[in-house]
Design a protein around this motif. Structure first.
Motif, mmCIF file in Angstrom:
data_model
loop_
_atom_site.group_PDB
_atom_site.id
_atom_site.type_symbol
_atom_site.label_atom_id
_atom_site.label_comp_id
_atom_site.label_asym_id
_atom_site.label_seq_id
_atom_site.Cartn_x
_atom_site.Cartn_y
_atom_site.Cartn_z
ATOM 1 N N LEU A 1 28.808 46.010 55.850
ATOM 2 C CA LEU A 1 29.216 47.373 55.517
ATOM 3 C C LEU A 1 30.577 47.380 54.809
ATOM 4 N N GLY A 2 31.507 46.585 55.324
ATOM 5 C CA GLY A 2 32.831 46.496 54.716
ATOM 6 C C GLY A 2 32.760 45.900 53.322
ATOM 7 N N TYR A 3 31.899 44.914 53.176
ATOM 8 C CA TYR A 3 31.787 44.250 51.883
ATOM 9 C C TYR A 3 31.185 45.181 50.831
ATOM 10 N N ARG A 4 30.240 46.008 51.257
ATOM 11 C CA ARG A 4 29.666 46.981 50.319
ATOM 12 C C ARG A 4 30.746 47.911 49.797
ATOM 13 N N ALA A 5 31.606 48.393 50.709
ATOM 14 C CA ALA A 5 32.674 49.309 50.303
ATOM 15 C C ALA A 5 33.653 48.589 49.367
ATOM 16 N N LEU A 6 33.986 47.355 49.718
ATOM 17 C CA LEU A 6 34.916 46.582 48.896
ATOM 18 C C LEU A 6 34.358 46.372 47.492
ATOM 19 N N ARG A 7 33.050 46.101 47.424
ATOM 20 C CA ARG A 7 32.430 45.887 46.116
ATOM 21 C C ARG A 7 32.402 47.167 45.291
ATOM 22 N N LYS A 8 32.302 48.292 45.964
ATOM 23 C CA LYS A 8 32.340 49.557 45.218
ATOM 24 C C LYS A 8 33.721 49.774 44.614
ATOM 25 N N VAL A 9 34.733 49.465 45.394
ATOM 26 C CA VAL A 9 36.104 49.571 44.882
ATOM 27 C C VAL A 9 36.256 48.650 43.672
ATOM 28 N N GLU A 10 35.767 47.432 43.851
ATOM 29 C CA GLU A 10 35.855 46.437 42.786
ATOM 30 C C GLU A 10 35.185 46.955 41.510
ATOM 31 N N GLN A 11 34.048 47.583 41.678
ATOM 32 C CA GLN A 11 33.294 48.063 40.521
ATOM 33 C C GLN A 11 34.037 49.189 39.801
ATOM 34 N N ILE A 12 34.649 50.063 40.573
ATOM 35 C CA ILE A 12 35.431 51.152 39.962
ATOM 36 C C ILE A 12 36.599 50.569 39.172
ATOM 37 N N VAL A 13 37.272 49.620 39.777
ATOM 38 C CA VAL A 13 38.414 48.990 39.109
ATOM 39 C C VAL A 13 37.955 48.328 37.814
ATOM 40 N N ARG A 14 36.841 47.625 37.900
ATOM 41 C CA ARG A 14 36.331 46.904 36.723
ATOM 42 C C ARG A 14 35.957 47.885 35.617
ATOM 43 N N GLU A 15 35.245 48.933 35.975
ATOM 44 C CA GLU A 15 34.830 49.924 34.971
ATOM 45 C C GLU A 15 36.030 50.524 34.255
ATOM 46 N N GLU A 16 37.038 50.898 35.037
ATOM 47 C CA GLU A 16 38.195 51.558 34.430
ATOM 48 C C GLU A 16 39.044 50.585 33.615
ATOM 49 N N MET A 17 39.144 49.363 34.073
ATOM 50 C CA MET A 17 39.901 48.367 33.296
ATOM 51 C C MET A 17 39.183 48.090 31.980
ATOM 52 N N ASP A 18 37.876 47.936 32.058
ATOM 53 C CA ASP A 18 37.097 47.704 30.840
ATOM 54 C C ASP A 18 37.236 48.884 29.883
ATOM 55 N N ALA A 19 37.169 50.091 30.463
ATOM 56 C CA ALA A 19 37.276 51.287 29.624
ATOM 57 C C ALA A 19 38.638 51.359 28.950
ATOM 58 N N ALA A 20 39.651 50.773 29.596
ATOM 59 C CA ALA A 20 40.998 50.803 29.021
ATOM 60 C C ALA A 20 41.200 49.684 28.005
ATOM 61 N N GLY A 21 40.143 48.907 27.785
ATOM 62 C CA GLY A 21 40.232 47.854 26.782
ATOM 63 C C GLY A 21 40.718 46.524 27.301
ATOM 64 N N ALA A 22 40.889 46.413 28.600
ATOM 65 C CA ALA A 22 41.296 45.121 29.161
ATOM 66 C C ALA A 22 40.080 44.196 29.210
ATOM 67 N N ILE A 23 40.333 42.900 29.178
ATOM 68 C CA ILE A 23 39.256 41.910 29.093
ATOM 69 C C ILE A 23 39.273 41.038 30.338
ATOM 70 N N GLU A 24 38.111 40.957 30.994
ATOM 71 C CA GLU A 24 38.070 40.217 32.256
ATOM 72 C C GLU A 24 37.922 38.724 32.035
ATOM 73 N N LEU A 25 38.674 37.959 32.799
ATOM 74 C CA LEU A 25 38.496 36.511 32.840
ATOM 75 C C LEU A 25 38.651 36.078 34.287
ATOM 76 N N HIS A 26 38.666 34.803 34.549
ATOM 77 C CA HIS A 26 38.749 34.339 35.930
ATOM 78 C C HIS A 26 39.595 33.078 35.990
ATOM 79 N N MET A 27 40.678 33.159 36.725
ATOM 80 C CA MET A 27 41.600 32.016 36.813
ATOM 81 C C MET A 27 41.440 31.316 38.152
ATOM 82 N N PRO A 28 41.890 30.074 38.240
ATOM 83 C CA PRO A 28 41.679 29.324 39.485
ATOM 84 C C PRO A 28 42.663 29.723 40.581
#
Length: 612
Positions: free
Chosen positions: A45-72
């Motif tokens: 249940l907690g992970y579902r909520a966390l993933r929703k937060v993550e998705q909102i953050v991702r959508e808005e960052m993408d909409a702002a033109g930021a580009i996602e990558l992944h660092m170690p």
RNA sequence: CGGGGCGUGGCGCAGCCUGGCUAGCGCGUCUGCAUGGGGUGCAGAAGGUCGCAGGUUCAAAUCCUGUCGCCCCGACCA
């Protein structure tokens, strides 16, 4: 999702180790489980909520033109040596253990990623034509927190969205900063947080301009000052107030008074029959710094004396800023409240009897709080054990200008002070959770790491940087802190683990189960996140559980209502049940979810007063 | 790192001061019966290295020493 097939370990009893409301509820609702201090498993249940937060953050960052990558997470120590942050981070930087010469001792767990991103930037961002660019990731951070606390509010491992922007001009940086600021407003608005953006200190990360996004709650660790009108909001570390009105009394002759054994401000006041706001507190600091003499580093030690009004407290963040500025071309190695021995050495008196008179020749800087400069006939220590003086006047009895003197705002703002730019706008001080922080970094990292690009003239220039962080776990905790009641969590629709719960009250009744099951399926087909409480439990038990886990919308299917051909529909927040037919309930739920999400999406950058 | 508190079945606690019987209670779990619209009742059952190590003692959950862990306050903190 059928509850009976899912995993939601709720508890009736309050866990003993939890004090913060969000912590208690996250444990009770089966969102998290503590594995060790500052380390948590996110249960389904907690992970579902966390993933929703993550998705909102991702959508808005993408909409702002930021580009996602992944660092170690694993990073070479050498990068941190380049920026000098191995020392600056201290124990917060977690290092792997291993035999000398092995790769392990030269590897750290990333507490943040300025070094790694700058390393990437210096390899690829070689031309002004590639700028600006904003790169972000959502990544686990590791920090050797001395004291994890309050559930997921302060942990040793946490999920962070960190973004880094690169520019060829300050104007461009300001623009990106503004974009990120607005994006953060959208993100926190969508997450249903009653947040406020405050002016912030940039701390060890460095840089000049900085704002924090705060959610007011008693469980928070930060203090913020917010003016009643909302026109001013700042972290207490940097907040300032309107200067005190100048006093106008005629200066009287200075007078020494025997005050045996009376050292504390309150005691002195009582003894002299004065009030703290008519006293001057004289605080002595030891300073150690490096100055360059004839091309060589010379270490020296000395004193800095700071003056604040008796009813004010020194703000060490502000003071340190002033001191570093005052010793601009030197490296301040050590700056700390002086030891009793050191104070005696400077003043010739025991602790508690220091005063500014005659000290300026002996100290390296005298830093006078703004509000001290306008005092008249104040009382302070006489630099003589068991003696104070009264009728001390700034400018007459100690200097408020000159080479060694700095007049600055160095005091802590208090409840009721007026906002700096307004005559009638009192400040309130509240505790808050920091959920996001934006910085204009400038060239701190690019210079240290030689990350340069070629400008139009073909000249190498250090990349101008900004960085922008969001603590995802904290969003969850802050949302619960802001939205709960005695019964449990009340999730904002956007981050609720499920949007609607269908409760079958009489699970052994076939009609009830069939109806509930059909409603569940239809809601799922309508693309909603649906939890179906099909457990063979009594009604009260299921209601309590539903309250606890806080699913925003609820459809109740029971024998009684169903006998009349109806089911019930209500919201977690008010529990006002509405009888509707099974046929129409799906449409109502779909509409309610849509409206609520849209409402959160419209949440604008609101003014600070709305959260007071 | 400084101060305070706490470690006893999955969870919450009692017992410890003043050593001694089979280590208790509530919740939860399992079985059965009843119940069925706000954490249900009755009956039965399973489940415990009393954080760990050492010591004192005829005997230790209990006393002593050490150690580990967790929480709270403070310091620190992107």
């Amino acid at each position: 999702m059928r509850w009976s097939q899912y995993f939601i370990p709720t508890t009736k009893e309050t866990p003993k180790d939890a004090t913060a409301a969000s912590h208690v509820l996250m444990l009770r609702a089966g969102l998290i489980r503590q594995v060790a201090a500052g380390m948590y498993t996110y249960l389904p249940l907690g992970y579902r909520a966390l993933r929703k937060v993550e998705q909102i953050v991702r959508e808005e960052m993408d909409a702002a033109g930021a580009i996602e990558l992944h660092m170690p997470v694993l990073q070479p120590l050498s990068l941190w040596e380049e920026t000098g942050r191995v020392e600056a981070m201290g124990d917060v930087l977690l290092r792997l253990a291993g035999p000398e010469g092995d790769w392990r001792p030269n590897t750290v767990l990333g507490p943040t990623h300025e070094e790694v991103i700058t390393d990437t930037a210096r390899a690829y961002l070689k031309s002004y034509k590639q700028l600006p660019i904003n790169l972000y990731q959502i990544q686990t951070k590791f920090r050797g927190e001395a004291r994890p606390k309050s559930g997921v509010l302060r942990t040793r491992e946490f999920l962070m969205k960190d973004a880094y922007s690169f520019h060829d001009s300050l104007e461009c940086l300001h623009k990106a900063y503004k974009t990120m600021y607005d994006t953060y407003c959208r993100i926190f608005g969508r997450c249903g947080l009653p947040y406020v953006a405050v002016e912030a200190d940039s701390g060890a990360i460095g840089g000049d301009v900085s704002h924090e996004f705060m959610v007011l709650t008693p469980a928070g660790e930060d203090s913020v000052a917010i003016s009643e009108s909302g026109g001013y909001a700042a972290n207490l570390e940097r907040a300032s107030a309107h200067p005190a009105p100048p006093q106008t009394d005629e200066p009287l002759p200075m007078e020494e008074v025997h005050t045996p054994g009376v050292g504390r401000v309150e005691d002195v006041c009582e003894f002299l029959g004065t009030r703290p706001e008519q006293m001057i507190k004289t605080l002595v600091y030891d300073i150690k710094a490096l100055r360059v003499v004839d091309g060589k580093d010379v270490e020296w030690t000395g004193w800095v004396v700071a003056l604040v009004r008796g009813d004010h407290e020194i703000n060490e963040h502000k003071l340190e800023r002033v001191v570093r500025e005052a010793f601009d071309d030197e490296v301040v190695l050590h700056f700390e409240l002086a030891t009793p021995d050191s104070i005696e050495e400077l003043t010739g008196a025991a602790v508690g009897f220091a005063g500014p008179q005659g000290l300026v020749e002996r100290v390296d800087k005298l830093i006078v709080d703004r509000d001290v400069t306008t005092m008249r006939n104040a009382a302070t220590g006489a630099n003589k054990t068991d003696y104070h003086v009264r009728n001390v006047n700034p400018g007459r009895d100690f200097p408020i200008e000159g080479d060694k003197v700095v007049v600055a705002d160095i005091r802590m703002v208090v409840e009721g002070d007026l906002a700096p730019n307004a005559e009638h706008d009192p400040l309130h001080i509240r505790t808050a959770i920091e959920v996001g922080h934006v910085f204009e970094l400038g060239t701190k990292y690019s210079e240290a790491m030689h990350a340069t690009y070629l400008n139009r003239d073909g000249k190498p220039r250090p990349l101008i940087m900004g960085c922008y962080g969001i603590g995802l776990n904290r969003i969850l905790a802050a949302a619960i802190e802001s939205h709960h009641d005695d019964g449990g969590i009340i999730w904002p629709m956007s981050i609720a683990p499920f949007e609607v719960i269908v409760i079958a009250l009489d699970p052994r009744d076939e009609t009830v189960m069939q109806t509930a099951s059909r409603i569940h399926d239809e809601l799922v087909n309508a693309d909603l996140d649906v939890l179906f409480d099909d457990r063979d439990e009594r009604a009260g038990f299921k209601f309590k559980d539903a309250d606890l886990i806080g699913i925003p919308l609820r459809v109740i299917v029971g024998k009684k209502s169903l006998a009349g051909g109806m089911v019930e529909f209500c919201h977690r927040r008010d529990d006002e049940k509405q009888k509707v037919t099974p046929a129409e309930v799906v449409g109502l739920v779909v509409k309610a979810v849509g409206e609520e999400l849209a409402g959160l999406g419209r949440a604008q950058a609101h003014d600070a007063a709305s959260v007071l």
